[in-house]
Design an enzyme around this catalytic site. Sequence first.
Site, PDB file in Angstrom:
ATOM      1  N   LYS A 141       0.833  -1.212   0.000  1.00 32.26           N
ATOM      2  CA  LYS A 141       0.000   0.000   0.000  1.00 32.26           C
ATOM      3  C   LYS A 141       0.868   1.263   0.000  1.00 32.26           C
ATOM      4  O   LYS A 141       0.568   2.227  -0.701  1.00 32.26           O
ATOM      5  CB  LYS A 141      -0.941   0.036   1.228  1.00 32.26           C
ATOM      6  CG  LYS A 141      -1.947  -1.098   1.281  1.00 32.26           C
ATOM      7  CD  LYS A 141      -3.002  -0.863   2.346  1.00 32.26           C
ATOM      8  CE  LYS A 141      -2.439  -0.846   3.755  1.00 32.26           C
ATOM      9  NZ  LYS A 141      -1.923  -2.156   4.220  1.00 32.26           N
TER      10      LYS A 141
ATOM     11  N   ARG B  40     -10.245   0.382   8.894  1.00 35.78           N
ATOM     12  CA  ARG B  40      -9.869  -1.000   9.213  1.00 35.78           C
ATOM     13  C   ARG B  40     -10.993  -1.718   9.955  1.00 35.78           C
ATOM     14  O   ARG B  40     -10.841  -2.895  10.288  1.00 35.78           O
ATOM     15  CB  ARG B  40      -8.629  -1.010  10.093  1.00 35.78           C
ATOM     16  CG  ARG B  40      -7.312  -1.141   9.315  1.00 35.78           C
ATOM     17  CD  ARG B  40      -6.211  -0.709  10.236  1.00 35.78           C
ATOM     18  NE  ARG B  40      -5.005  -1.458  10.164  1.00 35.78           N
ATOM     19  CZ  ARG B  40      -3.852  -0.939   9.742  1.00 35.78           C
ATOM     20  NH1 ARG B  40      -3.804   0.291   9.278  1.00 35.78           N
ATOM     21  NH2 ARG B  40      -2.766  -1.641   9.798  1.00 35.78           N
TER      22      ARG B  40
ATOM     23  N   ARG C 209      10.976  -6.773   5.056  1.00 39.18           N
ATOM     24  CA  ARG C 209      10.947  -5.340   5.364  1.00 39.18           C
ATOM     25  C   ARG C 209      11.504  -5.063   6.762  1.00 39.18           C
ATOM     26  O   ARG C 209      12.160  -4.059   6.991  1.00 39.18           O
ATOM     27  CB  ARG C 209       9.501  -4.837   5.280  1.00 39.18           C
ATOM     28  CG  ARG C 209       9.380  -3.337   5.344  1.00 39.18           C
ATOM     29  CD  ARG C 209       7.989  -2.881   5.003  1.00 39.18           C
ATOM     30  NE  ARG C 209       7.046  -3.136   6.051  1.00 39.18           N
ATOM     31  CZ  ARG C 209       5.738  -2.919   5.945  1.00 39.18           C
ATOM     32  NH1 ARG C 209       5.229  -2.476   4.813  1.00 39.18           N
ATOM     33  NH2 ARG C 209       4.921  -3.159   6.929  1.00 39.18           N
TER      34      ARG C 209
ATOM     35  N   ARG D 222      11.520  -1.512  11.520  1.00 38.97           N
ATOM     36  CA  ARG D 222      10.297  -0.912  12.065  1.00 38.97           C
ATOM     37  C   ARG D 222       9.883  -1.626  13.343  1.00 38.97           C
ATOM     38  O   ARG D 222       9.693  -2.831  13.352  1.00 38.97           O
ATOM     39  CB  ARG D 222       9.164  -1.018  11.035  1.00 38.97           C
ATOM     40  CG  ARG D 222       9.138   0.147  10.087  1.00 38.97           C
ATOM     41  CD  ARG D 222       8.158  -0.073   8.968  1.00 38.97           C
ATOM     42  NE  ARG D 222       6.846  -0.484   9.427  1.00 38.97           N
ATOM     43  CZ  ARG D 222       5.726  -0.214   8.777  1.00 38.97           C
ATOM     44  NH1 ARG D 222       5.770   0.500   7.665  1.00 38.97           N
ATOM     45  NH2 ARG D 222       4.578  -0.637   9.208  1.00 38.97           N
TER      46      ARG D 222
ATOM     47  N   ARG E  35      -0.611  -8.593  14.011  1.00 36.28           N
ATOM     48  CA  ARG E  35      -1.042  -7.657  12.963  1.00 36.28           C
ATOM     49  C   ARG E  35      -1.765  -8.379  11.834  1.00 36.28           C
ATOM     50  O   ARG E  35      -2.780  -7.918  11.322  1.00 36.28           O
ATOM     51  CB  ARG E  35       0.169  -6.890  12.410  1.00 36.28           C
ATOM     52  CG  ARG E  35       0.818  -5.996  13.444  1.00 36.28           C
ATOM     53  CD  ARG E  35       2.013  -5.273  12.873  1.00 36.28           C
ATOM     54  NE  ARG E  35       1.615  -4.244  11.935  1.00 36.28           N
ATOM     55  CZ  ARG E  35       2.252  -3.954  10.813  1.00 36.28           C
ATOM     56  NH1 ARG E  35       3.333  -4.618  10.484  1.00 36.28           N
ATOM     57  NH2 ARG E  35       1.833  -2.995  10.035  1.00 36.28           N
TER      58      ARG E  35
HETATM   59  P1  AMP Z   1       0.053   0.485   9.475  1.00 36.96           P
HETATM   60  O1  AMP Z   1       1.364   1.152   9.198  1.00 36.96           O
HETATM   61  O2  AMP Z   1      -1.061   1.038   8.639  1.00 36.96           O
HETATM   62  O3  AMP Z   1       0.123  -1.012   9.391  1.00 36.96           O
HETATM   63  O4  AMP Z   1      -0.355   0.850  10.984  1.00 36.96           O
HETATM   64  C1  AMP Z   1       0.515   0.586  12.069  1.00 36.96           C
HETATM   65  C2  AMP Z   1      -0.299   0.404  13.351  1.00 36.96           C
HETATM   66  O5  AMP Z   1      -1.043   1.608  13.636  1.00 36.96           O
HETATM   67  C3  AMP Z   1      -1.355  -0.693  13.320  1.00 36.96           C
HETATM   68  O6  AMP Z   1      -0.805  -1.969  13.595  1.00 36.96           O
HETATM   69  C4  AMP Z   1      -2.329  -0.225  14.375  1.00 36.96           C
HETATM   70  O7  AMP Z   1      -1.833  -0.453  15.685  1.00 36.96           O
HETATM   71  C5  AMP Z   1      -2.327   1.287  14.150  1.00 36.96           C
HETATM   72  N1  AMP Z   1      -3.339   1.686  13.145  1.00 36.96           N
HETATM   73  C6  AMP Z   1      -3.107   2.278  11.940  1.00 36.96           C
HETATM   74  N2  AMP Z   1      -4.242   2.527  11.295  1.00 36.96           N
HETATM   75  C7  AMP Z   1      -5.242   2.087  12.098  1.00 36.96           C
HETATM   76  C8  AMP Z   1      -6.665   2.038  11.981  1.00 36.96           C
HETATM   77  N3  AMP Z   1      -7.284   2.512  10.889  1.00 36.96           N
HETATM   78  N4  AMP Z   1      -7.359   1.512  13.031  1.00 36.96           N
HETATM   79  C9  AMP Z   1      -6.760   1.057  14.128  1.00 36.96           C
HETATM   80  N5  AMP Z   1      -5.429   1.037  14.296  1.00 36.96           N
HETATM   81  C10 AMP Z   1      -4.668   1.545  13.290  1.00 36.96           C
END
Ligand code: AMP
Length: 196
Positions: free
Chosen positions: A14, A89, A128, A134, A145
Amino acid sequence: MINLVLFGPPGAGKGTQSEKLIAKYGFVHISTGDLFRWHTKNDTALGKKVKEIMNSGALVPDEITIAMLKEELDKNPQAKGFLFDGFPRTVPQAEALDQFMKDNGSAIHFVIALDVPEAEVRARIAKRRTMENRADDEEEKLNKRITEYFTKTIHVLPYYQNQNRLHTVQGIGRIEEIFENIGKIIDRNSTTGYPK
Ligand code: AMP
């Protein structure tokens, strides 16, 4: 003007595709993951609140996530088109997003879901992790996740599908080819023109 959601599991590409879409179409990019990371890095009140949740690999509660998203939308009243990445999400997040867009006289026109099987996602994230170091991609969080995606987030897809707003793109293959396939969907559906 179009607003779209780029959807897919962690590691689906993404971020990479978002960068290319922004460069081509001029979207305002809203990534809730990036926003949360900014808050935790800068140790804001919100950052303090979500740090442990993020580190566990769990989803941040809807109430917090939706409030942050709303704030971000309000910062960009002149935006000509939004690209949402990592949001929504959950179904309540999708409903809140529709309401916010409606309140601004706009809409989420469609959702592009990157289809990547679980095994491929796991392999990509492991790679990654070694490249970007990260924190949220550490081994013990990976399962959580991916589980969050396949047990909770995936339920957002029927929400959009039932309203004929869902388009699926094969997320495996060359980055350029995937980008072209996403572009075809955007071009086909942009009867009102591009953001820029
Ligand atoms: P990402 O980089 O989009 O995978 O987001 C990293 C982390 O941020 C996720 O594992 C969640 O803990 C939190 N997070 C990001 N976007 C959301 C969302 N829309 N709803 C809930 N938690 C989120």
